[in-house]
Design a protein around this motif. Structure first.
Motif, PDB file in Angstrom:
ATOM      1  N   LEU A  35       5.840  34.060  39.416  1.00 28.63           N
ATOM      2  CA  LEU A  35       7.187  34.119  39.976  1.00 28.63           C
ATOM      3  C   LEU A  35       7.877  32.756  40.042  1.00 28.63           C
ATOM      4  O   LEU A  35       9.058  32.653  39.665  1.00 28.63           O
ATOM      5  N   PRO A  36       7.220  31.672  40.499  1.00 29.42           N
ATOM      6  CA  PRO A  36       7.922  30.374  40.527  1.00 29.42           C
ATOM      7  C   PRO A  36       8.379  29.913  39.146  1.00 29.42           C
ATOM      8  O   PRO A  36       9.510  29.426  38.990  1.00 29.42           O
ATOM      9  N   ALA A  37       7.510  30.088  38.128  1.00 32.57           N
ATOM     10  CA  ALA A  37       7.900  29.697  36.766  1.00 32.57           C
ATOM     11  C   ALA A  37       9.044  30.560  36.262  1.00 32.57           C
ATOM     12  O   ALA A  37       9.961  30.075  35.589  1.00 32.57           O
ATOM     13  N   LEU A  38       9.009  31.853  36.598  1.00 32.07           N
ATOM     14  CA  LEU A  38      10.084  32.750  36.160  1.00 32.07           C
ATOM     15  C   LEU A  38      11.410  32.383  36.815  1.00 32.07           C
ATOM     16  O   LEU A  38      12.463  32.368  36.156  1.00 32.07           O
ATOM     17  N   ILE A  39      11.373  32.050  38.105  1.00 24.84           N
ATOM     18  CA  ILE A  39      12.595  31.654  38.800  1.00 24.84           C
ATOM     19  C   ILE A  39      13.152  30.358  38.209  1.00 24.84           C
ATOM     20  O   ILE A  39      14.364  30.224  37.984  1.00 24.84           O
ATOM     21  N   ALA A  40      12.266  29.384  37.955  1.00 23.01           N
ATOM     22  CA  ALA A  40      12.715  28.125  37.359  1.00 23.01           C
ATOM     23  C   ALA A  40      13.308  28.355  35.975  1.00 23.01           C
ATOM     24  O   ALA A  40      14.317  27.737  35.605  1.00 23.01           O
ATOM     25  N   LEU A  41      12.687  29.241  35.182  1.00 21.80           N
ATOM     26  CA  LEU A  41      13.200  29.535  33.842  1.00 21.80           C
ATOM     27  C   LEU A  41      14.593  30.144  33.909  1.00 21.80           C
ATOM     28  O   LEU A  41      15.490  29.780  33.144  1.00 21.80           O
ATOM     29  N   ILE A  42      14.786  31.063  34.865  1.00 24.50           N
ATOM     30  CA  ILE A  42      16.093  31.705  35.001  1.00 24.50           C
ATOM     31  C   ILE A  42      17.148  30.710  35.463  1.00 24.50           C
ATOM     32  O   ILE A  42      18.276  30.663  34.948  1.00 24.50           O
ATOM     33  N   LEU A  43      16.794  29.874  36.460  1.00 27.89           N
ATOM     34  CA  LEU A  43      17.770  28.957  37.047  1.00 27.89           C
ATOM     35  C   LEU A  43      18.151  27.833  36.087  1.00 27.89           C
ATOM     36  O   LEU A  43      19.324  27.450  36.000  1.00 27.89           O
ATOM     37  N   PHE A  44      17.159  27.278  35.389  1.00 32.96           N
ATOM     38  CA  PHE A  44      17.403  26.069  34.608  1.00 32.96           C
ATOM     39  C   PHE A  44      17.558  26.314  33.112  1.00 32.96           C
ATOM     40  O   PHE A  44      17.867  25.374  32.376  1.00 32.96           O
ATOM     41  N   PHE A  45      17.357  27.546  32.660  1.00 31.20           N
ATOM     42  CA  PHE A  45      17.528  27.817  31.230  1.00 31.20           C
ATOM     43  C   PHE A  45      18.430  29.013  30.974  1.00 31.20           C
ATOM     44  O   PHE A  45      19.443  28.901  30.276  1.00 31.20           O
ATOM     45  N   VAL A  46      18.091  30.162  31.557  1.00 26.89           N
ATOM     46  CA  VAL A  46      18.827  31.382  31.235  1.00 26.89           C
ATOM     47  C   VAL A  46      20.263  31.312  31.751  1.00 26.89           C
ATOM     48  O   VAL A  46      21.221  31.563  31.002  1.00 26.89           O
ATOM     49  N   LEU A  47      20.453  30.955  33.029  1.00 29.57           N
ATOM     50  CA  LEU A  47      21.806  30.910  33.586  1.00 29.57           C
ATOM     51  C   LEU A  47      22.685  29.849  32.919  1.00 29.57           C
ATOM     52  O   LEU A  47      23.844  30.146  32.576  1.00 29.57           O
ATOM     53  N   PRO A  48      22.198  28.604  32.699  1.00 22.78           N
ATOM     54  CA  PRO A  48      23.042  27.656  31.953  1.00 22.78           C
ATOM     55  C   PRO A  48      23.369  28.116  30.542  1.00 22.78           C
ATOM     56  O   PRO A  48      24.489  27.903  30.063  1.00 22.78           O
ATOM     57  N   LEU A  49      22.399  28.753  29.883  1.00 22.60           N
ATOM     58  CA  LEU A  49      22.655  29.254  28.531  1.00 22.60           C
ATOM     59  C   LEU A  49      23.722  30.342  28.550  1.00 22.60           C
ATOM     60  O   LEU A  49      24.631  30.355  27.705  1.00 22.60           O
ATOM     61  N   LEU A  50      23.636  31.252  29.535  1.00 21.38           N
ATOM     62  CA  LEU A  50      24.661  32.288  29.648  1.00 21.38           C
ATOM     63  C   LEU A  50      26.030  31.684  29.951  1.00 21.38           C
ATOM     64  O   LEU A  50      27.054  32.145  29.429  1.00 21.38           O
ATOM     65  N   ASP A  51      26.053  30.635  30.777  1.00 18.50           N
ATOM     66  CA  ASP A  51      27.321  29.975  31.087  1.00 18.50           C
ATOM     67  C   ASP A  51      27.934  29.344  29.841  1.00 18.50           C
ATOM     68  O   ASP A  51      29.161  29.422  29.630  1.00 18.50           O
TER      69      ASP A  51
END
Length: 305
Positions: A35-51
């Motif tokens: 879960l911590p790695a998944l949250i970090a991946l979403i916050l620092f990679f997926v969301l900026p990429l979507l933005d």
């Protein structure tokens, strides 16, 4: 009509009821660890990429204007073509230099192999800026590289500020990413296959070409795809050793965001590079599957001439 002899499932054949909750608890514990790695991946990679992707369609106004501009101004396509060409040259030169080196690492003694691995890993222990400034000194006008080229009749060759100088430096920086995957695959190849091929009458060159080379293809494809993808997004080396006339795509993205504040156009460029990267990775995956099939065939027919 004969009666069926199948017996109903017994309690002994069914999994114990106590084991199923235990398995669920283990899976839940594994998910909690992830879960911590998944949250970090979403916050620092997926969301900026979507933005970035959303901004490429909405900034400065909604539509496909940013993408239409990429394919209509001509300059972006030239820069993209130059970037792909430099990445391909870096990959091919890295392969030509790294394959013999990785092969020699498999033949060397443990002590010599440790020294060779250390030589490969030295770039990882050196600052990126230090390496690029060292190359700046080496390839400048009147530098060491220009002096060596003049000794073989290539006087007056300019490297600093050109795509050739950038490719030369990028090859040295990315060479470990080519050598290590190939060495990892090569050291697992059973050399008795080569001896078996030679014992059946094949020459050393033929055995290497028909047996060893196909078996090493997965490492070649892995290293080549890794170097190619990394070279596509290289920024520091082209910015320091290149010039505006030989700019790569990462430099153009930097100029659009830092100087022109064209975040939508820069995002469209980033999405374009992402698509090219995904295509390259998909092609390498397909080639890896083909290479595995070729390797299996080579093992089956290793003694054929």
């Amino acid at each position: 009509m004969p009666a069926s002899t199948a017996s109903p499932p017994t309690a002994a054949s069914a999994p114990p009821a106590g084991r199923r909750p235990a398995a669920r608890r283990r899976r839940a514990a594994a998910l909690l660890l992830l879960l911590p790695a998944l949250i970090a991946l979403i916050l620092f990679f997926v969301l900026p990429l979507l933005d970035i992707i959303i901004g490429s369609f909405t900034d400065p106004e909604p539509g496909l204007g940013n993408y239409l501009a990429l394919f209509s101004d001509g300059y972006t396509l030239r820069v993209l073509g130059r970037t792909l060409l430099v990445a391909l040259i870096v990959t091919l030169v890295g392969l030509l230099l790294g394959y013999p080196y990785a092969y020699m690492m498999t033949l060397a003694s443990p002590t010599t192999r440790a020294v060779m691995v250390t030589v490969v890993l030295v770039p990882f222990w050196t600052s990126m800026m230090a390496r690029n400034f060292a190359w700046m000194v080496l390839i400048q006008d009147g530098g060491v590289v220009q002096g060596i080229l003049s000794l073989v009749g290539l006087s007056g060759v300019t490297l600093l500020g050109t795509a050739t100088g950038v490719a030369l430096s990028m090859t040295q920086v990315l060479l470990p990413f080519m050598v290590l995957p190939m060495f990892s695959v090569m050291q697992q190849i059973d050399r008795r296959l080569l001896l078996a091929g030679q014992s059946l009458g094949a020459s050393r060159l033929s055995t290497f070409r028909k047996v060893y080379l196909p078996l090493s293809l997965p490492g070649v494809i892995s290293g080549g795809s890794l170097v190619f993808v990394l070279a596509l997004g290289f920024y520091v080396t082209p910015a320091l050793l290149g010039s505006p006339q030989s700019a790569l795509i990462a430099q153009i993205i930097s100029v659009r965001t830092r100087d022109l504040l064209d975040f939508g156009g820069a995002g469209a460029m980033g999405v374009l590079i992402l698509v090219v990267t995904l295509i390259a990775l998909g092609a390498s995956r397909r080639l890896a599957g083909t290479g595995t099939a070729v390797a299996a065939h080579a093992v089956a027919a290793g003694g054929d001439r």
